[in-house]
Design a protein around this motif. Structure first.
Motif, PDB file in Angstrom:
ATOM      1  N   THR A 144       0.841  -1.196   0.000  1.00 34.55           N
ATOM      2  CA  THR A 144       0.000   0.000   0.000  1.00 34.55           C
ATOM      3  C   THR A 144       0.877   1.247   0.000  1.00 34.55           C
ATOM      4  OG1 THR A 144      -1.575  -1.234   1.360  1.00 34.55           O
ATOM      5  CG2 THR A 144      -1.919   1.148   1.148  1.00 34.55           C
ATOM      6  N   PRO A 145       0.581   2.242  -0.832  1.00 30.76           N
ATOM      7  CA  PRO A 145       1.349   3.496  -0.802  1.00 30.76           C
ATOM      8  C   PRO A 145       1.267   4.143   0.577  1.00 30.76           C
ATOM      9  CG  PRO A 145      -0.015   3.401  -2.773  1.00 30.76           C
ATOM     10  CD  PRO A 145      -0.433   2.241  -1.919  1.00 30.76           C
ATOM     11  N   ILE A 146       2.394   4.644   1.076  1.00 30.77           N
ATOM     12  CA  ILE A 146       2.432   5.229   2.420  1.00 30.77           C
ATOM     13  C   ILE A 146       3.051   6.621   2.380  1.00 30.77           C
ATOM     14  CG2 ILE A 146       4.623   4.058   2.936  1.00 30.77           C
ATOM     15  CD1 ILE A 146       3.720   3.993   5.888  1.00 30.77           C
ATOM     16  N   ILE A 147       2.441   7.529   3.147  1.00 33.21           N
ATOM     17  CA  ILE A 147       2.935   8.888   3.309  1.00 33.21           C
ATOM     18  C   ILE A 147       3.348   9.053   4.767  1.00 33.21           C
ATOM     19  CG2 ILE A 147       2.368  11.344   3.178  1.00 33.21           C
ATOM     20  CD1 ILE A 147       0.138  10.598   1.214  1.00 33.21           C
ATOM     21  N   THR A 148       4.546   9.575   5.008  1.00 30.13           N
ATOM     22  CA  THR A 148       4.984   9.835   6.372  1.00 30.13           C
ATOM     23  C   THR A 148       4.922  11.337   6.630  1.00 30.13           C
ATOM     24  OG1 THR A 148       7.287   9.856   5.586  1.00 30.13           O
ATOM     25  CG2 THR A 148       6.485   7.833   6.598  1.00 30.13           C
ATOM     26  N   GLY A 149       4.307  11.688   7.758  1.00 28.95           N
ATOM     27  CA  GLY A 149       4.288  13.072   8.225  1.00 28.95           C
ATOM     28  C   GLY A 149       4.771  13.064   9.664  1.00 28.95           C
ATOM     29  N   VAL A 150       6.076  12.918   9.838  1.00 24.95           N
ATOM     30  CA  VAL A 150       6.665  12.731  11.166  1.00 24.95           C
ATOM     31  C   VAL A 150       7.453  13.981  11.550  1.00 24.95           C
ATOM     32  CG1 VAL A 150       8.217  11.341  12.573  1.00 24.95           C
ATOM     33  CG2 VAL A 150       6.815  10.242  10.806  1.00 24.95           C
ATOM     34  N   GLY A 151       7.011  14.654  12.613  1.00 25.86           N
ATOM     35  CA  GLY A 151       7.755  15.796  13.119  1.00 25.86           C
ATOM     36  C   GLY A 151       7.465  17.078  12.366  1.00 25.86           C
ATOM     37  N   HIS A 152       8.386  18.039  12.533  1.00 29.16           N
ATOM     38  CA  HIS A 152       8.276  19.332  11.874  1.00 29.16           C
ATOM     39  C   HIS A 152       9.066  19.324  10.563  1.00 29.16           C
ATOM     40  CE1 HIS A 152       6.293  20.729  15.425  1.00 29.16           C
ATOM     41  NE2 HIS A 152       7.355  20.544  16.191  1.00 29.16           N
ATOM     42  N   GLU A 153       9.127  20.481   9.918  1.00 35.61           N
ATOM     43  CA  GLU A 153       9.775  20.554   8.603  1.00 35.61           C
ATOM     44  C   GLU A 153      11.239  20.152   8.669  1.00 35.61           C
ATOM     45  OE1 GLU A 153       9.167  24.250   6.662  1.00 35.61           O
ATOM     46  OE2 GLU A 153       7.043  24.352   7.130  1.00 35.61           O
ATOM     47  N   THR A 154      11.917  20.476   9.781  1.00 36.33           N
ATOM     48  CA  THR A 154      13.355  20.208   9.878  1.00 36.33           C
ATOM     49  C   THR A 154      13.662  18.796  10.364  1.00 36.33           C
ATOM     50  OG1 THR A 154      13.359  21.173  12.100  1.00 36.33           O
ATOM     51  CG2 THR A 154      13.896  22.639  10.259  1.00 36.33           C
ATOM     52  N   ASP A 155      12.632  18.051  10.777  1.00 34.62           N
ATOM     53  CA  ASP A 155      12.851  16.693  11.294  1.00 34.62           C
ATOM     54  C   ASP A 155      12.888  15.684  10.146  1.00 34.62           C
ATOM     55  OD1 ASP A 155      12.810  17.599  13.928  1.00 34.62           O
ATOM     56  OD2 ASP A 155      10.623  17.450  14.027  1.00 34.62           O
ATOM     57  N   PHE A 156      13.969  14.908  10.090  1.00 30.22           N
ATOM     58  CA  PHE A 156      14.074  13.824   9.111  1.00 30.22           C
ATOM     59  C   PHE A 156      14.300  12.526   9.867  1.00 30.22           C
ATOM     60  CE2 PHE A 156      14.512  16.737   5.596  1.00 30.22           C
ATOM     61  CZ  PHE A 156      14.069  15.998   4.509  1.00 30.22           C
ATOM     62  N   THR A 157      13.578  11.490   9.460  1.00 30.59           N
ATOM     63  CA  THR A 157      13.771  10.161  10.044  1.00 30.59           C
ATOM     64  C   THR A 157      14.075   9.168   8.931  1.00 30.59           C
ATOM     65  OG1 THR A 157      11.445   9.494   9.857  1.00 30.59           O
ATOM     66  CG2 THR A 157      12.093  10.722  11.844  1.00 30.59           C
ATOM     67  N   ILE A 158      14.552   7.992   9.316  1.00 29.90           N
ATOM     68  CA  ILE A 158      14.823   6.949   8.329  1.00 29.90           C
ATOM     69  C   ILE A 158      13.534   6.560   7.609  1.00 29.90           C
ATOM     70  CG2 ILE A 158      15.611   4.566   8.039  1.00 29.90           C
ATOM     71  CD1 ILE A 158      17.859   6.508   8.671  1.00 29.90           C
ATOM     72  N   CYS A 159      12.409   6.572   8.321  1.00 26.30           N
ATOM     73  CA  CYS A 159      11.119   6.238   7.695  1.00 26.30           C
ATOM     74  C   CYS A 159      10.790   7.194   6.552  1.00 26.30           C
ATOM     75  CB  CYS A 159      10.013   6.284   8.738  1.00 26.30           C
ATOM     76  SG  CYS A 159      10.121   4.956   9.959  1.00 26.30           S
ATOM     77  N   ASP A 160      11.165   8.461   6.701  1.00 29.13           N
ATOM     78  CA  ASP A 160      10.893   9.444   5.651  1.00 29.13           C
ATOM     79  C   ASP A 160      11.622   9.082   4.358  1.00 29.13           C
ATOM     80  OD1 ASP A 160       9.255  11.110   7.193  1.00 29.13           O
ATOM     81  OD2 ASP A 160      10.989  12.047   8.119  1.00 29.13           O
ATOM     82  N   TYR A 161      12.847   8.588   4.479  1.00 26.18           N
ATOM     83  CA  TYR A 161      13.627   8.245   3.289  1.00 26.18           C
ATOM     84  C   TYR A 161      13.063   7.013   2.584  1.00 26.18           C
ATOM     85  CZ  TYR A 161      17.215  11.506   4.937  1.00 26.18           C
ATOM     86  OH  TYR A 161      17.878  12.641   5.333  1.00 26.18           O
ATOM     87  N   VAL A 162      12.447   6.094   3.352  1.00 22.92           N
ATOM     88  CA  VAL A 162      11.966   4.841   2.767  1.00 22.92           C
ATOM     89  C   VAL A 162      10.537   4.964   2.241  1.00 22.92           C
ATOM     90  CG1 VAL A 162      11.614   2.376   3.225  1.00 22.92           C
ATOM     91  CG2 VAL A 162      13.461   3.578   4.364  1.00 22.92           C
ATOM     92  N   SER A 163       9.738   5.852   2.827  1.00 22.73           N
ATOM     93  CA  SER A 163       8.325   5.952   2.459  1.00 22.73           C
ATOM     94  C   SER A 163       8.159   6.414   1.015  1.00 22.73           C
ATOM     95  CB  SER A 163       7.600   6.919   3.400  1.00 22.73           C
ATOM     96  OG  SER A 163       8.054   8.243   3.188  1.00 22.73           O
ATOM     97  N   ASP A 164       6.931   6.267   0.504  1.00 28.33           N
ATOM     98  CA  ASP A 164       6.657   6.670  -0.878  1.00 28.33           C
ATOM     99  C   ASP A 164       6.588   8.181  -1.026  1.00 28.33           C
ATOM    100  OD1 ASP A 164       6.330   3.996  -1.997  1.00 28.33           O
ATOM    101  OD2 ASP A 164       4.595   3.866  -0.673  1.00 28.33           O
ATOM    102  N   PHE A 165       6.251   8.887   0.066  1.00 27.39           N
ATOM    103  CA  PHE A 165       6.262  10.354   0.037  1.00 27.39           C
ATOM    104  C   PHE A 165       6.496  10.855   1.445  1.00 27.39           C
ATOM    105  CE2 PHE A 165       4.494  14.610   0.205  1.00 27.39           C
ATOM    106  CZ  PHE A 165       4.982  15.173  -0.963  1.00 27.39           C
ATOM    107  N   ARG A 166       7.452  11.787   1.593  1.00 25.96           N
ATOM    108  CA  ARG A 166       7.736  12.389   2.884  1.00 25.96           C
ATOM    109  C   ARG A 166       7.094  13.778   2.929  1.00 25.96           C
ATOM    110  NH1 ARG A 166      11.066  17.077   4.967  1.00 25.96           N
ATOM    111  NH2 ARG A 166      10.893  16.742   7.205  1.00 25.96           N
ATOM    112  N   ALA A 167       6.107  13.953   3.830  1.00 24.78           N
ATOM    113  CA  ALA A 167       5.455  15.244   4.007  1.00 24.78           C
ATOM    114  C   ALA A 167       6.154  16.005   5.125  1.00 24.78           C
ATOM    115  CB  ALA A 167       3.975  15.053   4.346  1.00 24.78           C
ATOM    116  N   LEU A 168       6.143  17.333   5.020  1.00 21.84           N
ATOM    117  CA  LEU A 168       6.853  18.154   6.001  1.00 21.84           C
ATOM    118  C   LEU A 168       6.215  18.083   7.378  1.00 21.84           C
ATOM    119  CD1 LEU A 168       7.558  21.352   3.841  1.00 21.84           C
ATOM    120  CD2 LEU A 168       9.058  19.397   4.272  1.00 21.84           C
ATOM    121  N   THR A 169       4.888  17.926   7.430  1.00 21.63           N
ATOM    122  CA  THR A 169       4.142  17.883   8.691  1.00 21.63           C
ATOM    123  C   THR A 169       2.980  16.904   8.530  1.00 21.63           C
ATOM    124  OG1 THR A 169       2.662  19.669   8.013  1.00 21.63           O
ATOM    125  CG2 THR A 169       4.681  20.299   9.181  1.00 21.63           C
TER     126      THR A 169
END
Length: 441
Positions: free
Chosen positions: A228-253
Motif C-alpha cells: 500500500t502506498p504510504i505517506i509519512t508526516g513525522v515531526g516538523h519541517e526540519t525533522d528527518f527520520t529513516i522512515c521518511d527516506y523509505v516511504s513513498d512520500f515524505r510530508a513536512l508535517t
C-alpha cells in the motif's frame, strides 16, 4: 658565574618531555569548532585546527584513528574530542593528538542514525524507482498515529475539509517509548492486508531521542515492503527520520501528509465548473462557426445557380447540399449528447462516494450495537456466576444444612473455652433465635 645557553631544540625537547609526562594532559576531553581541515593523501593522517571564540590549537589524528570515524568531518563542525596534549619539537607548538571525534550536541544517536542511513541507501531502499504513486482520488485511507494527539487531529480535520466523502480509519499506535516501533510494525503489516488506498503515518515534532522509534531498521524495512502506498508526516519541517527516506512520500508535517493524500473537493467542483463553462464556450463557438459556414454555403454561387454551370447536375448539387447540412446538424447534436453524458457520469460518481460513506456509517453503528449486546450478555453471565459463588460461601447457606451460630453478648463463640457455666448464650438457627444457659458437666 658562567651563563649556560640552551639551543632552541633543547628547549623544545625539554618542554615536550614535561608535557608528555604530565598525567593531567595524557587524556583530555575538549570541544570546539573544526577549521583548516586537511587530509594527507599519502599518510592518511588528518590535520586541523580546533578553535573557540578566543583561542585555537593545532591537532592531528593519525590514520588508524581517522579510519574509525563514523561521519564525514568537515570545516565548521562543532565536535567533542578525546585527545592527549603534546609539543611538536620542531616548531615548539602545542598540539592535540586526537583519538576520537563525535558531533557536539547529538552524540551516539546521531552517529547511529547516519550509519543506518548510509547502509539502507547503499542497499537501494531510498531509490525513487521503488516508490509507489499516491492515489489521486482515494476511497479509503488508514491513519496511524497516537490517539488522542494534535497530529491526529490535524490530519482528520484536513481530510474532512478537503475530501469528506473519503472513508478514514484510525489505527492508534505508540509513537515513542521503548520498543514502540515493534507495535508500529505489527499495525502496518495488518493494515497492509486490508486493501486501503493510502496509509498515513503521522507524529508531532520532537528531538532525536523522541523520534528514535522512527529510525529503527526493522520499521524501515517493513515500510519498504508495504504493498500500500504510504505517506509519512513525522515531526516538523526540519525533522528527518529513516522512515521518511523509505516511504513513498515524505510530508513536512502531519497536515501536509493529509493534503498530499487527498484532493480538494471544492477545487474539483471549481475545476468541473470551469471545464463545463469551457465546454459551453467551445460548443457555442462551434455552433456559431457552423452557422456562418452554412450561410456561406447557402449563398455560394454554385448552389444558387447550378443550372448555369452544371445544367442537369443541379439536382445532384441540391442533394449534396442537404447531406452537408444534415451532417453538420448531426455533429452538433452528438456534441450536446456527450456533454450531457459527461455531466451524468460526474454526478453518478459523487453519488457512489456518498453511498459508500453512508454504508460505512451504518455498518459501524450495527457493529457497535452487536458489541454492546455481547458485552451485556457476558456481564449478566459473569454476574450470576459471582452470585452463585457468594451464596455458596454465605453463613445463611451453612445454617440451612443444620448448623447453628452461637453468640454471647453479640460476639460469636467458636470454642468451649469462650463460655463459663451458667453463661447466657444465643443460638441462631436458619429460622430464628433461641436463648440458652450453659451447663458444663
Amino acid at each position: 658565574m658562567t651563563k649556560k645557553y640552551l639551543t632552541v631544540s633543547a628547549l623544545n625537547n625539554y618542554l615536550k618531555r614535561k608535557v608528555d609526562i604530565d598525567s593531567q594532559l595524557q587524556i583530555i576531553y575538549i570541544k570546539g569548532e573544526i577549521s583548516n581541515l586537511k587530509r594527507n593523501i599519502n599518510s592518511g593522517h588528518l590535520y586541523f585546527t580546533l578553535k573557540d571564540e578566543k583561542s585555537n590549537i593545532s591537532a592531528i589524528m593519525y590514520k588508524g584513528f581517522a579510519k574509525q570515524l563514523t561521519f564525514d568531518l568537515k570545516n565548521g563542525d562543532h565536535v567533542l574530542i578525546e585527545a592527549s596534549v603534546s609539543v611538536y619539537a620542531v616548531t615548539g607548538y602545542n598540539q592535540l593528538i586526537v583519538r576520537t571525534i563525535e558531533p557536539d550536541g547529538i552524540g551516539v544517536l546521531y552517529l547511529q542514525f547516519e550509519a543506518l542511513k548510509k547502509k539502507l541507501y547503499q542497499e537501494g531502499l531510498f531509490d525513487s524507482k521503488y516508490k509507489k504513486d499516491i492515489p489521486l482520488y482515494p476511497g479509503k485511507i488508514a491513519v496511524l498515529s497516537a490517539y488522542p494527539s494534535a497530529a491526529l487531529m490535524d490530519v482528520m480535520q484536513t481530510i474532512k475539509s478537503r475530501f469528506p466523502i473519503c472513508r478514514v480509519i484510525i489505527f492508534p499506535i505508540p509513537v515513542q517509548g521503548k520498543d514502540a516501533y515493534l507495535h508500529i510494525v505489527k499495525t502496518l503489516e495488518y493494515v497492509d492486508q486490508l486493501k486501503f488506498n493510502t496509509i498515513i503515518l503521522a507524529r508531532g515534532g520532537g528531538s532525536l531521542e523522541h523520534l528514535l522509534n522512527f529510525n529503527e531498521e526493522t520499521l524501515a524495512r517493513t515500510i519498504f515492503d508495504l504493498k500500500t502506498p504510504i505517506i509519512t508526516g513525522v515531526g516538523h519541517e526540519t525533522d528527518f527520520t529513516i522512515c521518511d527516506y523509505v516511504s513513498d512520500f515524505r510530508a513536512l508535517t502531519p497536515t501536509a501528509a493529509a493534503i498530499k493524500a487527498t484532493p480538494n473537493l471544492l477545487e474539483m467542483q471549481d475545476n468541473l465548473m470551469q471545464l463545463t463553462n469551457l465546454l459551453k464556450t467551445n460548443m457555442k463557438y462551434k455552433i456559431e462557426s457552423s452557422k456562418k459556414e452554412l450561410i456561406r454555403y447557402e449563398n455560394y454561387y454554385l448552389f444558387n445557380n447550378p443550372e448555369k454551370i452544371y445544367g442537369d447536375s443541379a439536382q445532384y448539387l441540391n442533394h449534396i447540399q442537404e447531406r452537408l447540412i444534415n451532417g453538420m446538424k448531426n455533429r452538433l447534436q452528438t456534441s450536446k449528447t456527450k456533454q450531457k453524458e459527461l455531466s451524468l457520469v460526474l454526478s453518478s460518481r459523487n453519488e457512489i462516494f456518498i453511498n459508500e460513506y453512508n454504508q460505512h456509517i451504518a455498518a459501524q453503528v450495527n457493529l457497535l450495537k452487536k458489541n454492546m449486546k455481547h458485552k451485556i450478555k457476558y456481564s449478566k453471565t459473569d454476574f450470576m456466576s459471582l452470585v452463585s459463588k457468594l451464596n455458596a460461601l454465605s453463613p445463611l447457606h451453612t445454617l440451612e444444612r443444620g448448623y447453628a451460630i452461637v453468640s454471647k453478648n453479640d460476639k460469636n463463640i467458636s470454642s468451649i473455652d469462650d463460655v463459663s457455666n451458667q453463661d447466657k448464650i444465643s443460638i441462631l438457627f436458619k429460622d430464628g433465635y433461641v436463648n440458652a444457659i450453659v451447663h458444663k458437666e
